[in-house]
Design a protein around this motif. Structure first.
Motif, short mmCIF file in Angstrom:
data_model
loop_
_atom_site.label_atom_id
_atom_site.label_comp_id
_atom_site.label_asym_id
_atom_site.label_seq_id
_atom_site.Cartn_x
_atom_site.Cartn_y
_atom_site.Cartn_z
N ARG A 202 0.83 -1.20 0.00
CA ARG A 202 0.00 0.00 0.00
C ARG A 202 0.87 1.26 0.00
N ARG A 203 2.01 1.18 0.70
CA ARG A 203 2.93 2.32 0.72
C ARG A 203 3.41 2.64 -0.69
N THR A 204 3.68 1.61 -1.47
CA THR A 204 4.12 1.84 -2.85
C THR A 204 3.02 2.51 -3.66
N PHE A 205 1.77 2.12 -3.43
CA PHE A 205 0.66 2.77 -4.13
C PHE A 205 0.69 4.27 -3.90
N TYR A 206 0.87 4.68 -2.65
CA TYR A 206 0.82 6.10 -2.32
C TYR A 206 2.07 6.86 -2.75
N GLU A 207 3.09 6.14 -3.17
CA GLU A 207 4.24 6.81 -3.77
C GLU A 207 3.91 7.33 -5.16
N TYR A 208 2.91 6.72 -5.80
CA TYR A 208 2.55 7.09 -7.17
C TYR A 208 1.20 7.80 -7.27
N PHE A 209 0.27 7.46 -6.41
CA PHE A 209 -1.09 8.01 -6.53
C PHE A 209 -1.60 8.42 -5.15
N ASN A 210 -2.37 9.49 -5.13
CA ASN A 210 -2.98 9.94 -3.88
C ASN A 210 -4.28 9.20 -3.58
N THR A 211 -5.02 8.86 -4.65
CA THR A 211 -6.32 8.23 -4.48
C THR A 211 -6.54 7.15 -5.53
N LYS A 212 -7.60 6.38 -5.32
CA LYS A 212 -8.01 5.40 -6.32
C LYS A 212 -8.38 6.10 -7.63
N ASP B 272 -7.09 8.86 -8.84
CA ASP B 272 -5.86 9.24 -9.55
C ASP B 272 -5.32 8.05 -10.35
N CYS B 273 -5.39 6.87 -9.75
CA CYS B 273 -4.92 5.67 -10.43
C CYS B 273 -5.79 5.37 -11.65
N LEU B 274 -7.10 5.57 -11.52
CA LEU B 274 -7.99 5.33 -12.65
C LEU B 274 -7.70 6.31 -13.78
N ILE B 275 -7.43 7.57 -13.44
CA ILE B 275 -7.11 8.55 -14.48
C ILE B 275 -5.84 8.12 -15.24
N ALA B 276 -4.84 7.66 -14.50
CA ALA B 276 -3.61 7.20 -15.14
C ALA B 276 -3.88 5.98 -16.02
N LEU B 277 -4.75 5.09 -15.56
CA LEU B 277 -5.11 3.91 -16.36
C LEU B 277 -5.85 4.33 -17.61
N TYR B 278 -6.78 5.26 -17.48
CA TYR B 278 -7.53 5.77 -18.63
C TYR B 278 -6.59 6.34 -19.68
N THR B 279 -5.62 7.14 -19.24
CA THR B 279 -4.68 7.76 -20.17
C THR B 279 -3.83 6.71 -20.87
N ALA B 280 -3.31 5.75 -20.11
CA ALA B 280 -2.46 4.71 -20.69
C ALA B 280 -3.23 3.84 -21.67
N ALA B 281 -4.43 3.41 -21.28
CA ALA B 281 -5.22 2.56 -22.16
C ALA B 281 -5.67 3.31 -23.41
#
Length: 204
Positions: free
Chosen positions: A52-62, A64-73
């Motif tokens: 979980r600590r690694t998650f928060y090194e890259y994203f503040n929230t779920k 934020d992660c979805l936005i990054a996934l949307y952009t990559a996909a």
């Protein structure tokens, strides 16, 4: 290539196991299994095999992660369009090949696609900005192909950025309508109206 893919083959070759890449893959897998609303950060890190600590090194929230996934996909889907364009082929064959490949790509993971197209609209300014950026990149690609490729029909005036964006918006609306009507299994049926729309703007 799948809409569920997170990075291009070149990116995978250079950094196949980065934590960020694994988190995006984890998000995609969790969303495909449970849907976005039911997916938790615990689900994402479990699928990604990171802390979980690694998650928060890259994203503040779920989100934020979805936005990054949307952009990559979305960038992967754009790569599908780019790879389907071959200036040595007939223009009509290129358009049909590109649209068919694009919709086939989107249809490979209906659950993920539904999440990315619908949930991104509810993520506030960050989600809307990501969507706008992706749409602008697709419109810019369309402008380049229509205005610069030798095989494209010659227009008296170049296709405008506004018209290219109108085409992208129209195709997105067709996809959203298919999602709302639960017709993702028939997504390839959108190929024909999308092709007709592209043809319409290349004629004067």
């Amino acid at each position: 290539m799948s809409f569920a893919s997170i990075s291009s083959p070149a990116e995978q070759q250079h950094a196949p196991h980065t934590h960020r890449h694994r988190l995006l893959e984890g998000m995609a897998q969790a969303v495909a299994a449970k849907g976005y609303a039911a997916t938790t950060i615990a689900d994402i890190v479990r699928e990604a095999a990171v802390s979980r600590r690694t998650f928060y090194e890259y994203f503040n929230t779920k989100g934020d992660c979805l936005i990054a996934l949307y952009t990559a996909a979305s960038h992967n889907a754009l790569d599908v369009l780019r790879n389907a364009i071959d200036p040595s082929r007939d223009w009509h064959e290129q358009v049909e090949s590109a649209m068919t490949a694009y919709f086939d790509c989107l249809a490979q993971n209906p659950v993920l696609m539904r999440t990315l197209f619908i949930e991104i609209l509810g993520l506030g300014p960050g989600g809307l900005a990501a969507r706008r950026q992706v749409n602008e990149e697709i419109a810019a690609f369309m402008l380049k192909v229509i205005n610069e490729h030798a095989s494209a029909p010659r227009r008296r005036t170049p296709l405008s950025a506004d018209m290219a964006m109108a085409v992208v918006g129209g195709i997105n609306e067709l996809i959203l309508q298919a999602i709302e009507q639960d017709r993702l299994g028939d997504l390839r049926m959108l190929t024909a109206p999308a092709i007709e729309l592209v043809y319409a703007v290349t004629r004067e």
